[in-house]
Design an enzyme around this catalytic site. Structure first.
Site, PDB file in Angstrom:
ATOM      1  N   GLY A 156       0.856  -1.193   0.000  1.00  0.00           N
ATOM      2  CA  GLY A 156       0.000   0.000   0.000  1.00  0.00           C
ATOM      3  C   GLY A 156       0.887   1.236   0.000  1.00  0.00           C
ATOM      4  O   GLY A 156       2.033   1.181  -0.462  1.00  0.00           O
ATOM      5  N   ARG A 238       0.395  -4.759  12.134  1.00  0.00           N
ATOM      6  CA  ARG A 238      -0.396  -5.150  13.295  1.00  0.00           C
ATOM      7  C   ARG A 238       0.079  -6.525  13.770  1.00  0.00           C
ATOM      8  O   ARG A 238       0.333  -7.424  12.951  1.00  0.00           O
ATOM      9  CB  ARG A 238      -1.885  -5.250  12.944  1.00  0.00           C
ATOM     10  CG  ARG A 238      -2.604  -3.930  12.760  1.00  0.00           C
ATOM     11  CD  ARG A 238      -2.728  -3.146  14.071  1.00  0.00           C
ATOM     12  NE  ARG A 238      -3.493  -1.926  13.907  1.00  0.00           N
ATOM     13  CZ  ARG A 238      -2.984  -0.739  13.562  1.00  0.00           C
ATOM     14  NH1 ARG A 238      -1.689  -0.603  13.342  1.00  0.00           N
ATOM     15  NH2 ARG A 238      -3.774   0.323  13.453  1.00  0.00           N
ATOM     16  N   GLU A 267      -1.054  -5.511  22.998  1.00  0.00           N
ATOM     17  CA  GLU A 267      -0.211  -4.359  23.348  1.00  0.00           C
ATOM     18  C   GLU A 267      -0.808  -3.638  24.553  1.00  0.00           C
ATOM     19  O   GLU A 267      -2.034  -3.507  24.612  1.00  0.00           O
ATOM     20  CB  GLU A 267      -0.132  -3.403  22.152  1.00  0.00           C
ATOM     21  CG  GLU A 267       0.554  -4.052  20.972  1.00  0.00           C
ATOM     22  CD  GLU A 267       0.572  -3.164  19.721  1.00  0.00           C
ATOM     23  OE1 GLU A 267       0.120  -2.008  19.784  1.00  0.00           O
ATOM     24  OE2 GLU A 267       1.026  -3.648  18.683  1.00  0.00           O
ATOM     25  N   HIS A 286       5.125   0.304  19.360  1.00  0.00           N
ATOM     26  CA  HIS A 286       4.150   0.770  18.358  1.00  0.00           C
ATOM     27  C   HIS A 286       4.303   2.287  18.107  1.00  0.00           C
ATOM     28  O   HIS A 286       3.379   3.065  18.367  1.00  0.00           O
ATOM     29  CB  HIS A 286       2.714   0.414  18.795  1.00  0.00           C
ATOM     30  CG  HIS A 286       1.755   0.367  17.651  1.00  0.00           C
ATOM     31  ND1 HIS A 286       0.681  -0.505  17.604  1.00  0.00           N
ATOM     32  CD2 HIS A 286       1.693   1.074  16.495  1.00  0.00           C
ATOM     33  CE1 HIS A 286       0.008  -0.318  16.482  1.00  0.00           C
ATOM     34  NE2 HIS A 286       0.609   0.643  15.791  1.00  0.00           N
ATOM     35  N   ILE A 287       5.474   2.653  17.563  1.00  0.00           N
ATOM     36  CA  ILE A 287       5.776   4.080  17.376  1.00  0.00           C
ATOM     37  C   ILE A 287       5.928   4.450  15.899  1.00  0.00           C
ATOM     38  O   ILE A 287       6.565   5.452  15.570  1.00  0.00           O
ATOM     39  CB  ILE A 287       7.053   4.503  18.151  1.00  0.00           C
ATOM     40  CG1 ILE A 287       8.254   3.583  17.796  1.00  0.00           C
ATOM     41  CG2 ILE A 287       6.801   4.520  19.650  1.00  0.00           C
ATOM     42  CD1 ILE A 287       9.598   4.143  18.222  1.00  0.00           C
TER      43      ILE A 287
HETATM   44  C1  GLV Z   1      -0.977   2.927  13.646  1.00  0.00           C
HETATM   45  O1  GLV Z   1      -0.695   1.808  13.896  1.00  0.00           O
HETATM   46  C2  GLV Z   1      -1.875   3.313  12.617  1.00  0.00           C
HETATM   47  O2  GLV Z   1      -2.634   2.477  12.118  1.00  0.00           O
HETATM   48  O3  GLV Z   1      -1.867   4.493  12.255  1.00  0.00           O
END
Ligand code: GLV
Length: 326
Positions: A156, A238, A267, A286-287
């Protein structure tokens, strides 16, 4: 009466003020704790709009109690925390924050790839722990990134932006995606592969697919076994796309060399999670989109979407377009 907007995490003053200028706003203000489910449901029951984050489950139970809810502005590109079908059935517009985070997330993904390949976290710990007493030819050697093969699963916008970065490192680019990406093929020389071909050939397997019913549990033990023994697995999309136990087993058995993970099944992960004792795992909290500029832009997009709904316009980044038929 001004519409009531509930914000589920503390946002910077300028975002709060932008909303408070027009709406009756309440916000969850505890910095280190997500809004408890009971409070989310209680506030949603009175809310015209919610500004949510990925840890908030926005589901049938919530929608069925939220009689006046018109819009949920989710501060993420992903929206797997939201039941879209239920949202459309209840006439609630769901919006996300694509585009503004593409390059920032691609930067982090590529940084994670580099950090894992070059053992940067281990090396930094080594220096901090005072273990750096001399220089040695094979001390903390990692593996090269340049001129290797990257295999991107999920081509994507973010996948394509990672491919651009990979091209700058003279990498050969393989990708697997639902649809062919002619632009990436022409501009970056990206080669479309089946999932199995990509697993067998890539030196770096990078997961950037969205989580949905087709991708949940996509990576099982057999898939790690198909990778090269010196392959590095990166996940910046994810956690539930992979079977986490299978990844732990593959790493332990030496079926792949290392993993760089920004996302996890549940998480935050606990302090006793097996990944945290594995030297060949780089774990981040998750940054992906966490730069100041991008987080401000994401919150700005959420405000734009909420305003659009209350001003009778179509929100720019509406996800459940079928809501318009309801
Ligand atoms: C973060 O994980 C998002 O989906 O923006």
């Amino acid at each position: 009466m001004k519409p009531f907007v509930y914000v589920t995490r503390k946002v910077p003053d300028e975002i709060y003020e932008r909303l408070a200028d027009k709406y009756n706003v309440e916000m969850w203000t505890e910095e280190d704790k997500a809004v408890p489910r009971s409070i989310l449901l209680e506030k949603a029951a009175k809310a015209d709009a919610l500004l949510t984050v990925i840890s908030d489950a926005v589901d049938e139970v919530l929608f069925s109690q939220a009689g006046q809810l018109k819009v949920v502005a989710n501060m993420a590109v992903g929206f797997d925390n939201i039941d879209l079908e239920a949202a459309s059935r209840h006439g609630v517009s769901i919006c996300n924050t694509p585009d503004v985070l593409t390059d920032t997330t691609a930067d982090l993904t590529f940084a994670l790839l580099l950090a894992t390949a070059r053992r940067m976290m281990e090396a930094a710990e080594f220096v901090k722990d005072g273990e750096w007493t001399s220089w040695a030819p094979m001390m903390l050697v990692g593996t090269d990134v340049h001129h290797k093969k990257i295999g991107i699963v999920g081509m994507g916008k973010i996948g394509t932006a990672v491919a651009k970065r990979a091209a700058g490192f003279d990498m050969e680019i393989l990708y697997h995606n639902r649809n062919r990406h002619e632009v990436a093929e022409e501009m970056l020389g990206a080669q479309y592969c089946t999932f199995d071909e990509l697993l067998a050939e890539a030196d770096f397997v990078v997961c950037l697919a969205p989580l949905n019913q087709d991708t949940r549990g996509l990576f099982q033990r057999e898939h790690f076994q198909k990778m090269k023994n010196d392959a590095i697995f990166i996940n910046a999309s994810r956690g539930p796309i992979i079977n986490e136990q299978a990844l732990i087993e593959a790493l332990t058995a030496g079926e792949i060399a290392a993993a760089g993970l920004d996302v996890f099944d549940k998480e935050p992960i606990n302090a006793d999670h097996p990944f945290l004792t594995m030297k060949n795992v780089v774990a981040l909290p998750h940054i992906g989109s966490a730069s100041k500029e991008t987080r401000m832009a994401m919150m700005g997009t959420c405000c734009d979407n909420i305003e659009a709904v209350f001003e009778g316009r179509h929100p720019k980044t509406l996800v459940n377009k079928d809501v318009l038929q309801f």
